[in-house]
Design a protein around this motif. Structure first.
Motif, mmCIF file in Angstrom:
data_model
loop_
_atom_site.group_PDB
_atom_site.id
_atom_site.type_symbol
_atom_site.label_atom_id
_atom_site.label_comp_id
_atom_site.label_asym_id
_atom_site.label_seq_id
_atom_site.Cartn_x
_atom_site.Cartn_y
_atom_site.Cartn_z
ATOM 1 N N ARG A 186 0.589 -0.906 -0.340
ATOM 2 C CA ARG A 186 0.149 0.400 0.303
ATOM 3 C C ARG A 186 0.725 1.140 -0.003
ATOM 4 O O ARG A 186 0.573 2.334 -0.474
ATOM 5 C CB ARG A 186 -1.093 0.197 1.576
ATOM 6 C CG ARG A 186 -2.223 -0.923 0.722
ATOM 7 C CD ARG A 186 -2.758 -1.350 2.212
ATOM 8 N NE ARG A 186 -3.152 0.271 3.012
ATOM 9 C CZ ARG A 186 -4.655 1.143 3.175
ATOM 10 N NH1 ARG A 186 -5.476 0.667 1.729
ATOM 11 N NH2 ARG A 186 -4.536 2.422 3.761
ATOM 12 N N HIS A 187 1.860 1.455 0.511
ATOM 13 C CA HIS A 187 3.037 2.567 0.631
ATOM 14 C C HIS A 187 3.383 2.997 -0.998
ATOM 15 O O HIS A 187 3.463 3.643 -1.748
ATOM 16 C CB HIS A 187 4.420 1.669 1.287
ATOM 17 C CG HIS A 187 4.848 3.125 0.965
ATOM 18 N ND1 HIS A 187 5.573 4.218 2.215
ATOM 19 C CD2 HIS A 187 6.023 3.106 0.151
ATOM 20 C CE1 HIS A 187 6.500 4.848 1.599
ATOM 21 N NE2 HIS A 187 6.950 4.459 0.824
ATOM 22 N N THR A 226 1.689 1.856 -3.608
ATOM 23 C CA THR A 226 0.085 1.910 -4.302
ATOM 24 C C THR A 226 -0.943 2.471 -3.990
ATOM 25 O O THR A 226 -2.065 3.483 -4.961
ATOM 26 C CB THR A 226 -0.605 0.229 -5.360
ATOM 27 O OG1 THR A 226 -0.721 -0.412 -3.364
ATOM 28 C CG2 THR A 226 0.933 0.201 -5.417
ATOM 29 N N GLU A 254 -4.371 3.014 -1.641
ATOM 30 C CA GLU A 254 -5.193 1.672 -1.913
ATOM 31 C C GLU A 254 -6.203 1.688 -2.456
ATOM 32 O O GLU A 254 -6.313 0.269 -2.704
ATOM 33 C CB GLU A 254 -6.822 2.050 -0.152
ATOM 34 C CG GLU A 254 -7.824 1.185 -0.278
ATOM 35 C CD GLU A 254 -8.965 1.544 1.246
ATOM 36 O OE1 GLU A 254 -9.712 1.309 1.973
ATOM 37 O OE2 GLU A 254 -8.382 3.070 1.191
ATOM 38 N N ARG A 289 -3.097 -9.004 0.536
ATOM 39 C CA ARG A 289 -2.179 -8.428 1.092
ATOM 40 C C ARG A 289 -1.186 -9.815 1.199
ATOM 41 O O ARG A 289 -0.612 -10.195 1.224
ATOM 42 C CB ARG A 289 -1.372 -7.291 0.922
ATOM 43 C CG ARG A 289 -1.177 -7.547 2.356
ATOM 44 C CD ARG A 289 -1.503 -6.229 2.764
ATOM 45 N NE ARG A 289 -2.150 -5.686 3.897
ATOM 46 C CZ ARG A 289 -2.451 -4.695 4.964
ATOM 47 N NH1 ARG A 289 -2.235 -3.616 4.652
ATOM 48 N NH2 ARG A 289 -3.067 -3.951 6.071
ATOM 49 N N ASP A 327 3.578 -9.908 2.251
ATOM 50 C CA ASP A 327 4.092 -8.630 1.852
ATOM 51 C C ASP A 327 5.387 -8.023 2.445
ATOM 52 O O ASP A 327 5.886 -6.044 2.561
ATOM 53 C CB ASP A 327 2.487 -7.112 3.070
ATOM 54 C CG ASP A 327 2.825 -6.073 1.992
ATOM 55 O OD1 ASP A 327 2.513 -5.918 1.172
ATOM 56 O OD2 ASP A 327 2.162 -5.435 2.938
ATOM 57 N N ARG A 371 3.192 -5.384 -5.514
ATOM 58 C CA ARG A 371 2.331 -3.977 -6.361
ATOM 59 C C ARG A 371 2.674 -4.920 -7.883
ATOM 60 O O ARG A 371 1.929 -4.428 -8.651
ATOM 61 C CB ARG A 371 4.201 -3.449 -6.372
ATOM 62 C CG ARG A 371 4.560 -3.066 -5.265
ATOM 63 C CD ARG A 371 5.673 -2.379 -5.143
ATOM 64 N NE ARG A 371 6.028 -0.849 -6.175
ATOM 65 C CZ ARG A 371 7.192 -0.788 -6.597
ATOM 66 N NH1 ARG A 371 8.242 -1.468 -5.404
ATOM 67 N NH2 ARG A 371 7.391 0.088 -6.944
ATOM 68 N N ILE A 388 -7.681 -2.244 -1.938
ATOM 69 C CA ILE A 388 -6.231 -3.378 -0.767
ATOM 70 C C ILE A 388 -6.644 -2.449 0.373
ATOM 71 O O ILE A 388 -6.081 -2.042 1.160
ATOM 72 C CB ILE A 388 -4.656 -2.883 -1.332
ATOM 73 C CG1 ILE A 388 -4.419 -3.166 -2.850
ATOM 74 C CG2 ILE A 388 -4.364 -3.717 -0.488
ATOM 75 C CD1 ILE A 388 -2.733 -2.352 -3.128
ATOM 76 N N ASP A 444 -6.759 -1.649 4.128
ATOM 77 C CA ASP A 444 -6.142 -1.406 5.006
ATOM 78 C C ASP A 444 -6.021 -2.195 6.065
ATOM 79 O O ASP A 444 -5.482 -2.306 7.140
ATOM 80 C CB ASP A 444 -5.727 -0.036 5.506
ATOM 81 C CG ASP A 444 -4.385 0.065 6.229
ATOM 82 O OD1 ASP A 444 -3.382 -0.430 6.261
ATOM 83 O OD2 ASP A 444 -4.542 0.981 7.041
#
Length: 459
Positions: free
Chosen positions: A190-191, A193, A195, A212, A217, A225, A240, A242
């Motif tokens: 997520r960092h 791409t 959410e 994920r 992950d 990714r 995605i 969280d």
């Protein structure tokens, strides 16, 4: 943990054998126990039976042991526990069984009964609690672990540990595993791409939620990714969530099903609130349990309907991409590819053809089938740590077949399998001739090859 260490742990454990027998009767599904016809079709499919030749090390033999304890004809003892521990849980017996016996569910139920009635020594209790409850279910803690691993790999500590002989303090299989660990990541998919990743394909196909994973992950963030990129290129909006957590597979396979059920509830809630059309997994080991959330929560009336909703929408990435294959702009990859099945993808999710069809569709690639690719590689979650000798025997045979393919690339579809294949390549001295990758990574390489050719033509 080597064989000697494992034996020592078992000797220190204090099982309540009488209560264990009663727990078998409370936990195991009697219908499944009696479904086994003792026909023997499972025998050649079972890796541990093939290695040992022992009836007790076969699915049929293990079911006989479970039923003997269940019926009160056999008193549980350490030998029975050891045979159940020796099982990889690959579920190849299920694919071979004409009676459709759900051996994987029986194995998890038996391990639950054993775990509930065993008083482990304090250090084993501490490790189980640390990994199964305090680490894997918490993404932020997993990312912190990823950061520590990354620091170890990049700061010079790894070089120092190897050169001053510190690694010699660990068993050989642990040293070998450390040598092939991929670069860890402290931030997760997520960092990179966000959410939501919008559809980029020519035809919009719907909205999918990407599962994920926990180890995936941290150790294979790039594969996550690329999974998101591939889904977007195929025409899917990707979400995605969280609030998703660990799938619970490792816990379920280790007799911690209560923890698995709690994780299942969290994941169901996360993806249902996201409003997705499908839930996509890129890890066969995770996917097989995610697919069975409806079974896992069958005794929870408050969650039965939502669990069914989740299981009906769970798909492996290969099953989602295959229908969109004609719309994917794939470029040439002049490589020789072979494929090792993920046991749980093949035997649990029944998805063995889709990954092969995707690999065979890559332009310029030469696909060669791996002999006995449907047999377990010996990874099986944490089996290569808890049963290193049997795991190594299975891997050695597997790598003999891998060598014969003369492949440049060994593809698979599960993080545990991927690490095990990397280990086998390293042990065989093939690091400069072959690489192990996730199926998704190869497909994205093909996408990027097309992008490069297209950009050259445009410029």
């Amino acid at each position: 943990m080597g064989t000697t260490d494992s034996t020592a742990v078992k000797q220190q454990a204090n099982p309540d054998w009488e209560r264990m027998q009663a727990q078998f009767q409370l936990t195991l599904n009697e219908d499944e126990l009696t479904n086994c016809m003792r026909c023997g079709f499972c025998l050649p499919a079972c890796p541990t039976y093939r290695e040992t030749g022992l009836e007790a090390a076969s699915p049929r033999g293990r079911i006989a042991l479970m039923k003997g304890v269940y019926d009160g004809l056999i008193e549980p003892d350490q030998a029975i526990v050891d045979q159940l521990d020796l099982c990889l849980g690959c579920r190849a017996c299920e694919s071979a069984c004409p009676a459709d016996v759900q051996f994987g569910q029986l194995l998890e139920e038996a391990r639950d009964a054993i775990q509930d009635t065993t008083n482990h020594p304090w250090h084993i209790r501490t490790l189980r609690n640390l990994f199964f409850k305090q680490l894997f279910p918490h993404p932020k803690r997993m990312h912190l672990l990823g950061g520590l691993l990354k620091f170890y790999q990049k700061s010079g500590l790894r070089w120092l540990a190897r050169n001053i002989g510190m690694m010699k303090l660990f068993p050989k299989h642990m040293r070998d595993m450390e040598a092939i660990l991929p670069p860890a990541d402290a931030r997760g998919v997520r960092h990179y791409t966000g959410e939501h990743i919008p559809a980029a394909g020519s035809k919009r196909r719907g909205t999918v939620g990407l599962f994920r994973g926990c180890i995936m992950d941290v150790m294979f963030t790039d594969a996550n990714r690329k999974t998101a990129k591939l889904l977007s290129a195929a025409g899917y909006d990707v979400i995605i969530p969280d609030t998703q957590t660990c799938c619970g597979a490792l816990q379920a396979h280790s007799g911690e099903s209560d923890t698995s059920r709690e994780l299942a509830r969290k994941n169901i809630r996360a993806f249902k609130e996201a409003g997705v059309d499908m839930i996509v997994s890129n890890a066969g080991g995770c996917g097989a349990l995610l697919l069975e959330y409806d079974h896992l929560l069958k005794d929870d009336p408050d969650w039965q309907e939502d669990a069914k909703w989740f299981s009906e929408r769970l798909k492996d990435i290969s099953e989602v991409i295959l229908p969109a294959l004609d719309d994917l702009p794939l470029g040439p990859l002049p490589v020789r590819i072979t494929y090792q099945d993920s046991c749980h993808l093949r035997n649990g999710m029944k998805a063995s053809d889709a990954p092969r069809q995707l690999l065979q569709a890559i332009p310029g690639a030469d696909y060669v089938e791996l002999f006995e690719s449907d047999r377990c590689c010996g990874s099986a979650g944490i089996y290569n740590i808890t049963q290193p000798e049997m795991s190594q025997q299975i891997l050695n045979e597997k790598m003999g077949h891998v060598r014969q393919t003369k492949a440049d690339v060994l593809a698979t579809a599960n993080p545990g399998c991927l690490l095990q294949m990397k280990l086998g390549i390293h042990q065989e001295g093939l690091d400069d001739k072959m690489r192990a990758v996730h199926v998704v990574e190869l497909l994205v390489e093909s996408l990027e090859a097309y992008e490069r050719e297209h950009n050259k033509r445009v410029s």
